[in-house]
Design an enzyme around this catalytic site. Structure first.
Site, PDB file in Angstrom:
ATOM      1  N   GLY A 194      35.584  37.654  37.114  1.00  0.00           N
ATOM      2  CA  GLY A 194      36.688  38.356  36.466  1.00  0.00           C
ATOM      3  C   GLY A 194      36.615  39.847  36.744  1.00  0.00           C
ATOM      4  N   ASP A 195      36.628  40.645  35.673  1.00  0.00           N
ATOM      5  CA  ASP A 195      36.538  42.102  35.815  1.00  0.00           C
ATOM      6  C   ASP A 195      35.185  42.613  35.347  1.00  0.00           C
ATOM      7  OD1 ASP A 195      37.156  41.357  33.195  1.00  0.00           O
ATOM      8  OD2 ASP A 195      38.027  43.313  32.726  1.00  0.00           O
ATOM      9  N   GLU A 196      34.143  41.796  35.488  1.00  0.00           N
ATOM     10  CA  GLU A 196      32.798  42.172  35.054  1.00  0.00           C
ATOM     11  C   GLU A 196      31.901  42.416  36.265  1.00  0.00           C
ATOM     12  OE1 GLU A 196      31.529  38.989  32.577  1.00  0.00           O
ATOM     13  OE2 GLU A 196      32.864  39.521  30.923  1.00  0.00           O
TER      14      GLU A 196
END
Length: 299
Positions: A194-196
């Site tokens: 994801g956005d991690e």
């Protein structure tokens, strides 16, 4: 001899294989026409060679070009050719008074192996290391000092995807990945999903980690400031530095995750993990109070 006949057949074949035969009893040398061309020395083709001169030339080629050894004892040479890099496998064997060698262009096989390895270890979109690689190579306990980790999450990323589409979200991820990679070249940098993102070092001082977090917050905010679609995206960064024996990577990430969520409720964009932060974070969530993301205590 049989080996010489075989080399003559190779010379007639339209394959990327060359060979040689050295005879220590007679001092004779037989080399296929394409042998030295495969090794990046076409000017040697047709030159009369003694056994000693041949071995000197081959030694020079090995010294000039990167050379790896396979488990079977063969040599893999990386040769710079006019049309690009070529990978040449060099094999040799001794039969009585004859030393026989083969040079095979294995470029296609090597490039395919490298492609498979790259896809196995890297995130396809950003080119950063993926979760699997990160968990294999960012292992606490590998240094005698503290373990250091930054855990990065992008604020408002979901809303950008929802409003502007996945293409805009992908653009944000690629931009952030480039900033992380360029700003932290000594870290193991990975997109966990994801956005991690995660950045792992061995022993680094806390002030070093804080400066890195401050820089990343600044760079990401500046990168998206002029974009209508991405201007709300900003990083929240959890910082962990710990010298506890037996600490697992999962626990290191868990602590960084706690610090990261605390950072989301403040303005600095980063937070340093310290003991008891979980309790204060839970209390803040229940009360709706902002987190103390300015805490710089070591853990």
């Amino acid at each position: 001899t049989n080996s010489t006949k075989f080399l003559r057949i190779m010379d007639m074949a339209s394959v990327e294989i060359g060979g040689y035969e050295l005879r220590t009893d007679t001092g004779s040398v037989f080399v296929t026409d394409n042998f030295f061309s495969l090794l990046g020395k076409p000017e040697m083709q047709g030159e009369p060679l003694s056994v000693r001169r041949f071995e000197e030339v081959l030694k020079g080629i090995r010294e000039k070009n990167p050379c790896d050894h396979t488990a079977e004892g063969d040599e893999l040479l990386t040769i710079q050719q006019p049309d690009g890099v070529r990978y040449i496998m060099l094999r040799s064997t001794i039969e009585g008074h004859a030393k026989i060698g083969l040079a095979e262009d294995v470029t296609a096989a090597v490039l395919e192996r490298k492609r498979i390895e790259h896809e196995r270890d890297h995130d396809i979109l950003t080119g950063l290391y993926n979760r699997r690689y990160f968990y294999e190579h960012a292992q606490p306990g590998g240094t005698n000092g503290a373990e250091s980790l930054l855990y990065v999450d992008l604020d408002h990323f979901k809303s950008v995807n929802d409003r502007w589409g996945h293409q805009a979200g992908d653009q944000a991820l690629v931009t952030v990945a480039e900033l992380l990679r360029a700003s932290c070249p000594q870290a193991v940098v990975a997109r966990l999903g994801g956005d991690e993102f995660a950045l792992y070092w061995g022993d680094r001082p806390l002030d070093f980690l804080i400066r890195k977090a401050q820089l990343l917050v600044k760079l990401v905010r500046e990168a998206f400031r002029s974009s209508e679609a991405l201007r709300l995206i900003a990083p929240s960064i959890g910082i962990v530095r710990c010298d506890e024996a037996g600490l697992t990577l999962d626990e290191l990430i868990r602590r960084a995750d706690v610090a990261m969520y605390t950072a989301k409720r403040g303005k600095l964009g980063y937070c340093v993990y310290e003991p008891g932060l979980e309790k204060r974070s839970d209390e803040a969530l229940r009360s709706g109070a902002p987190g103390d993301e300015g805490a710089h205590a070591d853990s």
